[in-house]
Design an enzyme around this catalytic site. Structure first.
Site, PDB file in Angstrom:
ATOM      1  CB  CYS A 198     -21.075  10.519  91.712  1.00 60.47           C
ATOM      2  SG  CYS A 198     -21.614   9.753  93.268  1.00 60.47           S
ATOM      3  CG  ASN A 224     -20.435   8.096  87.939  1.00 64.75           C
ATOM      4  OD1 ASN A 224     -20.509   8.422  86.677  1.00 64.75           O
ATOM      5  ND2 ASN A 224     -21.177   7.811  88.541  1.00 64.75           N
ATOM      6  N   GLY A 225     -19.876   5.604  90.053  1.00 66.26           N
ATOM      7  CA  GLY A 225     -19.849   4.065  89.997  1.00 66.26           C
ATOM      8  C   GLY A 225     -20.127   3.442  91.241  1.00 66.26           C
ATOM      9  CB  CYS A 251     -25.060   2.588  82.316  1.00 64.34           C
ATOM     10  SG  CYS A 251     -26.681   3.150  83.066  1.00 64.34           S
ATOM     11  CE1 TYR A 303     -34.260  11.454  84.813  1.00 61.08           C
ATOM     12  CE2 TYR A 303     -32.862  10.030  86.172  1.00 61.08           C
ATOM     13  CZ  TYR A 303     -33.832  11.211  85.885  1.00 61.08           C
ATOM     14  OH  TYR A 303     -34.152  12.216  87.045  1.00 61.08           O
ATOM     15  CB  SER A 320     -37.226  12.653  82.501  1.00 56.54           C
ATOM     16  OG  SER A 320     -38.459  12.603  83.370  1.00 56.54           O
ATOM     17  CB  CYS A 364     -29.143  -0.285  89.343  1.00 58.93           C
ATOM     18  SG  CYS A 364     -27.406   0.008  88.833  1.00 58.93           S
ATOM     19  CB  CYS A 392     -25.088  -2.734  81.793  1.00 59.45           C
ATOM     20  SG  CYS A 392     -25.738  -3.099  83.268  1.00 59.45           S
TER      21      CYS A 392
HETATM   22  S1  SF4 Z   1     -28.233  -2.093  86.102  1.00 63.15           S
HETATM   23 FE1  SF4 Z   1     -29.599  -0.845  84.778  1.00 63.15          FE
HETATM   24  S2  SF4 Z   1     -29.012   1.487  85.880  1.00 63.15           S
HETATM   25 FE2  SF4 Z   1     -27.680  -0.030  86.528  1.00 63.15          FE
HETATM   26  S3  SF4 Z   1     -25.789   0.065  85.161  1.00 63.15           S
HETATM   27 FE3  SF4 Z   1     -26.912  -1.588  84.365  1.00 63.15          FE
HETATM   28  S4  SF4 Z   1     -28.398  -0.574  83.075  1.00 63.15           S
HETATM   29 FE4  SF4 Z   1     -27.496   1.157  84.268  1.00 63.15          FE
END
Ligand code: SF4
Length: 485
Positions: free
Chosen positions: A6, A120-121, A261, A267, A308, A407, A458
């Protein structure tokens, strides 16, 4: 990855109407979600329209509806939303179905009035928190995790001032959350202690319309859109409060590590975004160059899968010294579409969006560059399509390591069973995609290109090790501590 999370924005002007600049900022964040859009401001008039929810709830008029930003709002409706402080949201559903009740911002009651919130999240302990709040007698109107946040905050506001209430909230919720909150003529922004999703702060200084104030948004192009200046990222664990033209910062939690992330760089984010001090375009160029170093191949041209793969392909072509040429032209005017059930060819979905250019690819050995592969079904059709148009060889190069796990932190990814790379080795993947060769970016190449240490990112969907506790998954816990202010 083909589904975003989002986008959120909050604007606090010294004077004037915030709804219009929020609308423009949401345009700049449209790539983060196209299902629904909404704006809430601090005071205004009543609105009603079919398939939309409007309200004039104690100084927080709200307009939200299904569709793109330009479909939900009109000049007349924006002009009717009077107020110098407001928040906005564009949604792609992660938790909760795609319906107008789940569109954001969401409103919640508390002792002092109403709050509006945009998120967002994705939380990973929503069900447990919701059960607890329902036992307290709280009634839910949506099935989103955002309403859990809103109701929990409203509950804490019965006992605490706003900052203490947010501190309590952050103690309880687990997952990723960048939030903008509108409360009593105050704009509040919160970024989770690991900084999983992005959030940045900008200043509007006496612009051409005489506006001054602050903007907080998921990505910096929303700030650029208003000709405002990017000040910095909201820090992980930080709460910003804008009230009466003043900006206050409260560092409520501080982690030993962050967990940004990594797919924002690969992307989700726009290439012109500056995330945590890095221009995404620069990161993607480096990824392309590194891919060329790791997976060089004799070829006649490098083509992106638009849009992309574009920046990666430019980087690859530059480093490999192979001509960059577009094998596909994208139809930018497709928007949301449907395919009639009687349409037998599933390839129509690809051909609606992409047209392979025979004159560019015929008889050529093509390096085809994309950001990532999720299920692989679209990638296979794209490879087949190039071959149908006469490409002699198609060598796929992917700007991320294989996605092997779901994810849980903000993106709607498939289950392990549906993920192409989860149960297949490289040869099997290459065979499934009908490509002549395949090369994924290495983990080391990714981390070097992003320029952030692995223990501050992450990488859950690439490594199956997540930065928060998720039932049934491996967690690399990131130690957090409460800081006094
Ligand atoms: S699991 Fe992958 S897509 Fe999800 S927050 Fe972590 S790095 Fe981003």
């Amino acid at each position: 990855m083909k589904k975003e999370g989002c986008g959120i924005v909050g604007i606090a002007l010294e004077q004037g109407n915030a709804a219009l600049p929020i609308f423009y900022a949401l345009y700049a964040l449209q790539h983060r979600g196209q299902e629904s859009a909404g704006i809430a401001v601090s005071s205004g008039a009543k609105e009603e329209k079919e398939n939309e929810i409007s309200g004039n709830v104690r100084d927080i008029p709200l307009i939200k509806g299904m569709g793109f930003v330009y479909e939900v709002f009109s000049t007349q409706r924006l002009e009717s939303q009077k107020g110098n402080i407001g928040i906005g949201h564009v949604r792609y559903s992660t938790t909760g179905a795609s319906k107008v009740e789940n569109a954001e911002p969401l409103l919640a009651n508390y002792r002092g009035g109403k709050i509006a919130i945009a998120h967002n999240g994705n939380l990973v302990n929503t069900a447990e928190m919701r059960r607890e709040l329902e036992r307290d007698g709280r009634i839910f109107h949506s099935d989103t995790d955002t309403e859990v946040i809103a109701q929990l905050l409203a509950k804490e506001l019965m006992k605490h001032d706003p900052i203490e209430a947010i501190r309590e909230l952050m103690k309880r919720v687990i997952g990723s959350y960048s939030l903008v909150i509108l409360m009593n003529n105050t704009l509040i922004a919160v970024r989770d202690p690991l900084g999983i999703k992005p959030l940045c702060l900008g200043e509007i200084k006496d612009d051409e319309n005489g506006r001054s104030g602050y903007i907080i948004a998921s990505e910096s192009p929303a700030i650029d859109m208003l000709n405002a200046s990017l000040i910095r990222d909201v820090r992980p664990g930080e709460v910003l409060m804008v009230k009466g033209g003043d900006l206050e910062s409260y560092q409520l939690y501080r982690g030993k590590n962050t967990a940004h992330c990594v797919f924002e760089y690969i992307y989700f984010a726009r290439a012109d975004s500056v995330l945590d001090g890095r221009l995404v375009y620069g990161v993607r160029m480096k990824i392309g160059e590194r891919l060329a170093e790791e997976h060089g191949v004799e070829a006649d041209m490098v083509s992106p899968v638009p849009d992309s793969g574009i920046t990666f392909a430019i980087g690859y072509a530059k480093r490999a010294k192979i001509d960059y040429m577009e094998g596909f032209i994208k139809n930018r005017y497709v928007g949301r579409t449907f395919i009639m059930p009687e349409e037998s060819s599933r390839d129509i979905a690809v051909r609606l969006k992409l047209n392979a250019v025979r004159a560019n690819v015929e008889g050529k050995r093509v390096v085809l560059v994309d950001d990532s592969i999720v299920r692989g079904t679209t990638s296979r059709r794209i490879v087949d399509y190039l071959k149908e148009k006469g490409a002699k060889e198609v060598h796929l190069r992917i700007g991320s390591p294989p996605i092997i796990a779901p994810c849980y932190l903000g993106i709607n990814t498939p289950t392990r069973e549906e993920l192409l790379a989860s149960k297949r080795n490289l040869d099997e993947i290459c065979e499934f995609l009908n490509a002549d060769s395949i090369g994924y970016l290495s983990m080391e190449g990714l981390i070097d290109s992003v320029g952030i240490e692995a223990n501050n990112l992450c990488l859950g969907c690439l490594t199956e090790k997540y930065p928060v506790e998720i039932p049934g998954e491996v967690c690399i816990a990131r130690q957090l501590k409460l800081t006094q202010f």
